[in-house]
Design a protein around this motif. Structure first.
Motif, PDB file in Angstrom:
ATOM      1  N   PRO A 100      17.062  88.279  21.168  1.00 33.53           N
ATOM      2  CA  PRO A 100      18.313  88.293  21.909  1.00 33.53           C
ATOM      3  C   PRO A 100      19.344  87.337  21.325  1.00 33.53           C
ATOM      4  N   ARG A 101      20.571  87.617  21.636  1.00 34.49           N
ATOM      5  CA  ARG A 101      21.669  86.715  21.302  1.00 34.49           C
ATOM      6  C   ARG A 101      22.130  86.045  22.584  1.00 34.49           C
ATOM      7  N   GLY A 102      22.909  84.997  22.438  1.00 30.01           N
ATOM      8  CA  GLY A 102      23.419  84.324  23.620  1.00 30.01           C
ATOM      9  C   GLY A 102      22.539  83.168  24.034  1.00 30.01           C
ATOM     10  N   THR A 103      22.766  82.714  25.240  1.00 32.16           N
ATOM     11  CA  THR A 103      22.122  81.511  25.755  1.00 32.16           C
ATOM     12  C   THR A 103      20.913  81.854  26.603  1.00 32.16           C
ATOM     13  N   TRP A 104      19.842  81.145  26.402  1.00 32.07           N
ATOM     14  CA  TRP A 104      18.627  81.293  27.208  1.00 32.07           C
ATOM     15  C   TRP A 104      18.906  80.981  28.676  1.00 32.07           C
ATOM     16  N   PRO A 105      18.347  81.744  29.584  1.00 29.25           N
ATOM     17  CA  PRO A 105      17.535  82.954  29.370  1.00 29.25           C
ATOM     18  C   PRO A 105      18.410  84.188  29.256  1.00 29.25           C
ATOM     19  N   GLN A 106      18.055  85.043  28.342  1.00 30.28           N
ATOM     20  CA  GLN A 106      18.803  86.282  28.163  1.00 30.28           C
ATOM     21  C   GLN A 106      18.184  87.359  29.049  1.00 30.28           C
ATOM     22  N   THR A 109      20.431  93.659  29.060  1.00 32.90           N
ATOM     23  CA  THR A 109      19.958  94.554  28.010  1.00 32.90           C
ATOM     24  C   THR A 109      20.812  94.438  26.755  1.00 32.90           C
ATOM     25  N   ASN A 110      22.099  94.228  26.904  1.00 31.48           N
ATOM     26  CA  ASN A 110      22.956  94.194  25.719  1.00 31.48           C
ATOM     27  C   ASN A 110      22.840  92.898  24.932  1.00 31.48           C
ATOM     28  N   GLU A 111      22.021  91.989  25.404  1.00 36.45           N
ATOM     29  CA  GLU A 111      21.794  90.762  24.651  1.00 36.45           C
ATOM     30  C   GLU A 111      20.656  90.909  23.646  1.00 36.45           C
ATOM     31  N   TYR A 112      19.873  91.964  23.774  1.00 36.26           N
ATOM     32  CA  TYR A 112      18.711  92.159  22.913  1.00 36.26           C
ATOM     33  C   TYR A 112      19.024  93.152  21.811  1.00 36.26           C
TER      34      TYR A 112
END
Length: 125
Positions: A100-106, A109-112
């Motif tokens: 995934p992109r972005g900040t945890w927790p992702q 669905t569009n973050e993966y």
């Protein structure tokens, strides 16, 4: 090319357990995290759990955190979802997702970036 393959779904009865597996392949692929999502009939995919690949972080959706456990085997490139005390409302197609992109927790669905083909879990009453 990265591929994710899920397995372990099936038909079980209320109260039973299942363990889903997701193995990824791809030369030198090392995801930041792996996640599990599920999709109910006629609905969008929703987040279930995520695990850091190089950290010990885990995150769960509130509705399943007491019954489901995510784990990993880094040597086998595999993430697991242990599901206990299954209920009919857990019936869904379960998907694993990677990197995934972005900040945890992702949890979106569009973050993966990568997805498996899904495995059906059916819980009879």
């Amino acid at each position: 090319q990265v591929q994710l393959v899920e397995s372990g779904g099936g038909l079980v009865q209320t109260g039973d357990s299942l363990r889903l597996s997701c193995t990824f392949s791809g030369r030198t692929f090392s995801p930041g995290a792996m996640g599990w999502f599920r999709q109910f009939p006629g609905r969008e995919r929703t987040f279930v759990a995520a695990i850091g690949w190089t950290t010990e972080r885990e995150y769960y959706t509130e509705s399943t955190k007491d019954r489901f456990t995510i784990s990993k085997d880094v040597a086998k490139n595999t993430v697991y979802l242990q599901m206990n005390i299954l209920k009919p409302e857990d019936t869904a197609i379960y998907y694993c997702a990677a990197d995934p992109r972005g900040t945890w927790p992702q949890v979106l669905t569009n973050e993966y970036q990568y997805w498996g083909q899904g495995t059906q879990v059916t819980v009879s009453s």
